[in-house]
Scaffold this motif. Structure first.
Motif, PDB file in Angstrom:
ATOM      1  N   UNK A 154       0.833  -1.206   0.000  1.00  0.00           N
ATOM      2  CA  UNK A 154       0.000   0.000   0.000  1.00  0.00           C
ATOM      3  C   UNK A 154       0.864   1.251   0.000  1.00  0.00           C
ATOM      4  N   UNK A 158       0.563   4.414  -2.496  1.00  0.00           N
ATOM      5  CA  UNK A 158       0.440   5.807  -2.079  1.00  0.00           C
ATOM      6  C   UNK A 158       1.405   6.698  -2.858  1.00  0.00           C
ATOM      7  N   UNK A 168       0.554  15.341  -1.485  1.00  0.00           N
ATOM      8  CA  UNK A 168       1.348  14.459  -0.652  1.00  0.00           C
ATOM      9  C   UNK A 168       0.482  13.867   0.445  1.00  0.00           C
ATOM     10  N   UNK A 169       0.710  12.594   0.758  1.00  0.00           N
ATOM     11  CA  UNK A 169       0.062  11.994   1.920  1.00  0.00           C
ATOM     12  C   UNK A 169       0.735  12.529   3.165  1.00  0.00           C
ATOM     13  N   UNK A 170       0.002  12.543   4.280  1.00  0.00           N
ATOM     14  CA  UNK A 170       0.572  13.120   5.501  1.00  0.00           C
ATOM     15  C   UNK A 170       1.765  12.354   5.999  1.00  0.00           C
ATOM     16  N   UNK A 171       1.899  11.104   5.531  1.00  0.00           N
ATOM     17  CA  UNK A 171       2.978  10.285   6.060  1.00  0.00           C
ATOM     18  C   UNK A 171       4.199  10.326   5.169  1.00  0.00           C
ATOM     19  N   UNK A 184      -3.213  17.727  10.506  1.00  0.00           N
ATOM     20  CA  UNK A 184      -2.540  17.474  11.785  1.00  0.00           C
ATOM     21  C   UNK A 184      -1.278  16.678  11.547  1.00  0.00           C
ATOM     22  N   UNK A 186       0.069  14.499  13.547  1.00  0.00           N
ATOM     23  CA  UNK A 186       0.134  13.167  14.164  1.00  0.00           C
ATOM     24  C   UNK A 186      -0.013  12.000  13.178  1.00  0.00           C
ATOM     25  N   UNK A 187      -0.831  12.077  12.146  1.00  0.00           N
ATOM     26  CA  UNK A 187      -0.893  10.921  11.234  1.00  0.00           C
ATOM     27  C   UNK A 187       0.464  10.577  10.659  1.00  0.00           C
ATOM     28  N   UNK A 190       2.125   7.983  12.981  1.00  0.00           N
ATOM     29  CA  UNK A 190       1.694   6.593  13.163  1.00  0.00           C
ATOM     30  C   UNK A 190       1.580   5.802  11.871  1.00  0.00           C
ATOM     31  N   UNK A 191       1.535   6.430  10.693  1.00  0.00           N
ATOM     32  CA  UNK A 191       1.489   5.572   9.508  1.00  0.00           C
ATOM     33  C   UNK A 191       2.879   5.099   9.105  1.00  0.00           C
ATOM     34  N   UNK A 194       4.095   2.101  11.104  1.00  0.00           N
ATOM     35  CA  UNK A 194       3.257   0.926  10.837  1.00  0.00           C
ATOM     36  C   UNK A 194       4.026  -0.136  10.078  1.00  0.00           C
ATOM     37  N   UNK A 198       4.577  -3.802  11.419  1.00  0.00           N
ATOM     38  CA  UNK A 198       3.928  -4.916  10.702  1.00  0.00           C
ATOM     39  C   UNK A 198       4.948  -5.995  10.403  1.00  0.00           C
ATOM     40  N   UNK A 201       5.652  -7.977  13.374  1.00  0.00           N
ATOM     41  CA  UNK A 201       4.604  -8.967  13.676  1.00  0.00           C
ATOM     42  C   UNK A 201       4.721 -10.162  12.748  1.00  0.00           C
TER      43      UNK A 201
END
Lengths: 204, 234
Positions: A154, A158, A168-171, A184, A186-187, A190-191, A194, A198, A201
């Motif tokens: 993904x 993006x 542009x994406x915030x990340x 904001x 903050x995104x 956290x992206x 990730x 991931x 995990x």
């Protein structure tokens, strides 16, 4: 005034020549190798190589896993053949392609049938009755892997969209952010984490 | 009793066999078998120290671009089998892990609550967690479960991104939902909403029409399409 032998000899030479020629021609045609329809079967090679390992021998889970992947590759080949066959037949009737490609496809089909039988018997050799289940399992696994890869790529999707729409994406890392409206911050935090989390995990 | 199967060019196998098999499968044409055997190219594999994973023999990597091999998926399945020693082989697809579905649903609902409270960043975090767990589902289970779970979570995440004004991420998520479940009207709806927020009304209308092609009776889609057409008319 010529003897009876002459026409007999004539017939013998003609038909004898025909016979010899057809024998040689048929032998040549039978031994001619058709070009392979598919490239070499990587998963089958991997499976057999793993089986051959004796020092140290590969563990059962690994062998079973390799067998399942071999089944998955076979399923994909079957689907491909099913698609290609009517198309090639139409082309053949129109005369756009030669007979050789068609023969390659038929040969590949036969080989695939033999291969499937072999996979089923190999599966049964591990666990009784697994042969019936392994191909449906392979089907499900193919779908599963496709979805997984969609999810994992993904980030690339993006980037492609960013290029397409000029936003542009915030990340997006380090580049000047051309966000629409008060975005904001903050995104962004956290992206990005990730993906490593991931991966953590996945590996556990 | 001879084996009903071959193992390739005359080598012995090292795994154990179960009790005597059923009657042998139909004999394979020996010429064909010879051709298949001739086609065998040994793969250059190495084993991990515990013999459970395959690595490339030159660099001992799972995924090696130099050698052109990628054993990640094989090793993942092998790991799953190792971790569940009672599982002799990947079971038929109707065996489902209920616990996983529950965790995914709970996390997704937590995300929904946060979304309704307006905490979009935290909602996105929850959705990421839920999606991460949904992808961990054992691959032999019927793929419909994973498809549904993943598409709902990602669709909600798209909404959360949209509210946070991160349009690219929202669009990427919406497109992923459409790829996962083409017949689901919600995915197309999400895409259209994002495009409208990006001021691309024509693309949004196209997305809705595509959605309607799959689900002609979807009220959400038709209603939104009418709205857009009004806006375009102005």
């Amino acid at each position: 005034m010529a003897s009876v032998l002459v026409p007999v000899l004539y017939m013998l030479i003609v038909f004898g020549g025909l016979g010899v020629f057809s024998y040689i021609y048929r032998r040549k045609a039978a031994s001619k190798r058709l070009p392979a329809y598919f490239p070499t079967h990587a998963e089958r090679n991997a499976y057999v190589s793993l089986l051959q390992k004796s020092d140290p021998p590969a563990s059962d889970p690994l062998l079973k896993s390799a067998l399942v992947r071999r089944a998955m590759a076979d399923v994909q080949r079957v689907l491909r053949l099913r698609e290609d066959k009517p198309a090639l037949q139409a082309l053949l009737q129109k005369g756009s392609i030669g007979d050789e490609l068609w023969q390659s496809l038929l040969a590949a089909e036969k080989e695939l049938e033999a291969e499937i039988v072999e996979v089923v018997s190999e599966a049964n050799s591990f666990v009784e009755g697994w042969g019936q289940v392994i191909f449906p399992t392979a089907n499900e696994m193919i779908a599963n892997e496709k979805m997984r890869s969609m999810y994992e790529t993904s980030e690339d999707a993006k980037r492609a969209l960013e290029l397409k729409y000029g936003m542009k994406a915030s990340s997006s890392p380090s580049l000047p952010q051309i966000t629409v409206g008060p975005a904001p911050s903050t995104p962004a935090k956290d992206t990005d984490p990730e993906s490593p989390s991931k991966k953590a995990k996945k590996r556990k | 009793m001879s084996h009903g199967h071959t193992h390739g060019p005359g080598e012995n196998h090292n795994h154990s066999h179960g009790p005597p098999q059923q009657p042998a499968p139909p004999p394979v044409d020996p010429i064909l078998q010879a051709q298949i055997d001739a086609d065998f190219i040994p793969a250059n594999l190495g084993l991990s120290p515990d013999n459970n994973f395959a690595l490339c023999s030159a660099h001992s990597l799972e995924k090696c671009t130099d050698c052109g091999v990628d054993y990640t998926n094989m090793n993942r399945l092998s790991k799953l089998l190792v971790q569940n020693p009672t599982l002799l082989c990947p079971p038929p697809s109707n065996v489902v892990s209920q616990k996983l579905s529950q965790i995914v649903t709970t996390t997704k609902d937590e995300g929904n609550t946060l979304f309704k409270m307006g905490k979009h960043a935290d909602a996105i975090k929850k959705y990421n967690m839920a999606a991460g767990i949904a992808v961990q589902r054992p691959p032999w289970e019927s793929n419909n479960f994973m498809r549904e779970e993943l598409s709902t979570v990602v669709s909600n995440r798209s909404a959360a991104h949209l509210e946070s004004k991160d349009y690219i991420s929202a669009l990427a998520d919406a497109e992923m939902v459409i790829q996962l479940r083409r017949n689901w009207g919600k995915g197309h709806f999400r895409k259209a909403k994002t495009l409208v927020a990006m001021e691309r009304l024509q693309d949004a209308a196209d997305a809705l029409r595509l959605g309607l092609a799959f689900e002609p009776s979807n009220v959400e889609l038709t209603g939104f399409l009418a709205e857009i057409q009004e806006k375009q008319g102005n």
